[in-house]
Design a protein around this motif. Structure first.
Motif, mmCIF file in Angstrom:
data_model
loop_
_atom_site.group_PDB
_atom_site.id
_atom_site.type_symbol
_atom_site.label_atom_id
_atom_site.label_comp_id
_atom_site.label_asym_id
_atom_site.label_seq_id
_atom_site.Cartn_x
_atom_site.Cartn_y
_atom_site.Cartn_z
ATOM 1 N N LEU A 299 42.925 -33.690 1.182
ATOM 2 C CA LEU A 299 42.854 -35.041 2.062
ATOM 3 C C LEU A 299 43.821 -35.142 2.912
ATOM 4 N N PRO A 300 43.773 -35.694 4.036
ATOM 5 C CA PRO A 300 44.756 -35.611 5.101
ATOM 6 C C PRO A 300 45.861 -36.617 4.709
ATOM 7 N N GLY A 301 47.042 -36.282 4.821
ATOM 8 C CA GLY A 301 48.045 -37.562 4.335
ATOM 9 C C GLY A 301 48.625 -37.281 3.116
ATOM 10 N N THR A 302 48.149 -36.133 2.562
ATOM 11 C CA THR A 302 48.688 -36.017 0.967
ATOM 12 C C THR A 302 49.945 -35.278 1.281
ATOM 13 N N HIS A 303 51.146 -35.829 0.449
ATOM 14 C CA HIS A 303 52.519 -35.420 0.667
ATOM 15 C C HIS A 303 52.758 -33.988 0.044
ATOM 16 N N GLU A 304 53.528 -33.136 0.609
ATOM 17 C CA GLU A 304 53.548 -31.892 0.282
ATOM 18 C C GLU A 304 54.190 -31.939 -1.027
ATOM 19 N N THR B 6 53.574 -33.760 -3.459
ATOM 20 C CA THR B 6 52.478 -34.237 -4.267
ATOM 21 C C THR B 6 51.398 -32.968 -4.864
ATOM 22 N N ARG B 7 51.356 -32.218 -3.567
ATOM 23 C CA ARG B 7 50.655 -31.013 -3.629
ATOM 24 C C ARG B 7 51.492 -30.180 -4.402
#
Length: 228
Positions: free
Chosen positions: A152-157, A159-160
């Motif tokens: 999903l675009p915008g997911t913070h690195e 968070t990933r």
């Protein structure tokens, strides 16, 4: 420098071993797929979701769940170890093959319910069916989690990065749950086999499915030792 060289050497060793284990998993993949086909075509009369014969309808279930769910699931997991491309391409293959596996798993569950309807048999009364439904349901949630966390675009690195260990561990656990579900289903069919030859073939197929699961899990463990 000696310590750094030792670490690099260790990483290289883990990488090579992981690739070899993954290659062994591919061989087990092909062997399992062939054994499943021989069983269904030689001993059970073929595969046909539109047949008037309930047994041919049922045969769609082990065929799809083996080829389309367990084996593809394992190959998607191995994508990071065996595809010599950039990380984003590996992620794309991982996601798309998992999606195909999920669609086929749902179709395999549908085939089982259609067989029960044609044979006038009750649904969801065996341990195999409970484990199978649980594996497919958890896998669907796992795929959605992976899509929103990693695509999903915008997911913070950050968070990933935080979600990655749980995603890997959860995916591997679901894969092994699917292997367990397959083993319980094969046990049922082995006990009801029409001949000793069929029972032995079912048992051998079950052993190869288990070995495939172990090989995939081992490759993942070695790769984690390499990357983390």
């Amino acid at each position: 420098m000696a310590i750094g060289g030792g670490i690099i050497g260790g990483e290289g060793h883990h990488s090579v071993v992981a690739a070899r284990v993954a290659a062994a998993a591919h061989v087990l993949f092909l062997t399992t797929a062939v054994l499943m086909l021989v069983w269904l075509l030689r001993f059970r009369g073929g595969i046909n979701i539109q047949s008037d014969d309930p047994e041919q309808i049922f045969n769609v279930h082990p065929f799809v769940m083996c080829w389309g769910f367990i084996l593809l699931l394992g190959e998607a997991i191995l994508a990071y170890t065996t595809i010599p491309m950039d990380h984003r391409t590996q992620k794309m293959v991982h996601m798309l093959v998992h999606l195909v596996a999920l669609i086929l798993a749902i179709f395999g569950v549908y085939a089982a319910f259609k067989f029960h309807d044609a044979a006038v048999a009750p649904d969801l009364v065996s341990l195999h069916s409970w484990l199978g439904i649980l594996a497919v349901a958890l896998f669907g949630l796992q795929w959605l989690f992976g899509f929103f966390a990693f695509w999903l675009p915008g997911t913070h690195e950050r968070t990933r990065a935080a979600a990655a260990p749980a995603h890997v561990a959860g995916g591997l656990a679901i894969f092994m749950l699917a292997v367990c579900a397959a083993e319980t289903g094969l046990v049922q069919k082995s006990g009801a086999a029409a001949s000793t030859g069929e029972a032995k073939l079912i048992n051998v197929t079950g052993i190869f499915i288990l070995l495939y699961g172990v090989a995939v899990a081992t490759a993942v463990a070695l790769r984690k030792a390499f990357f983390y």
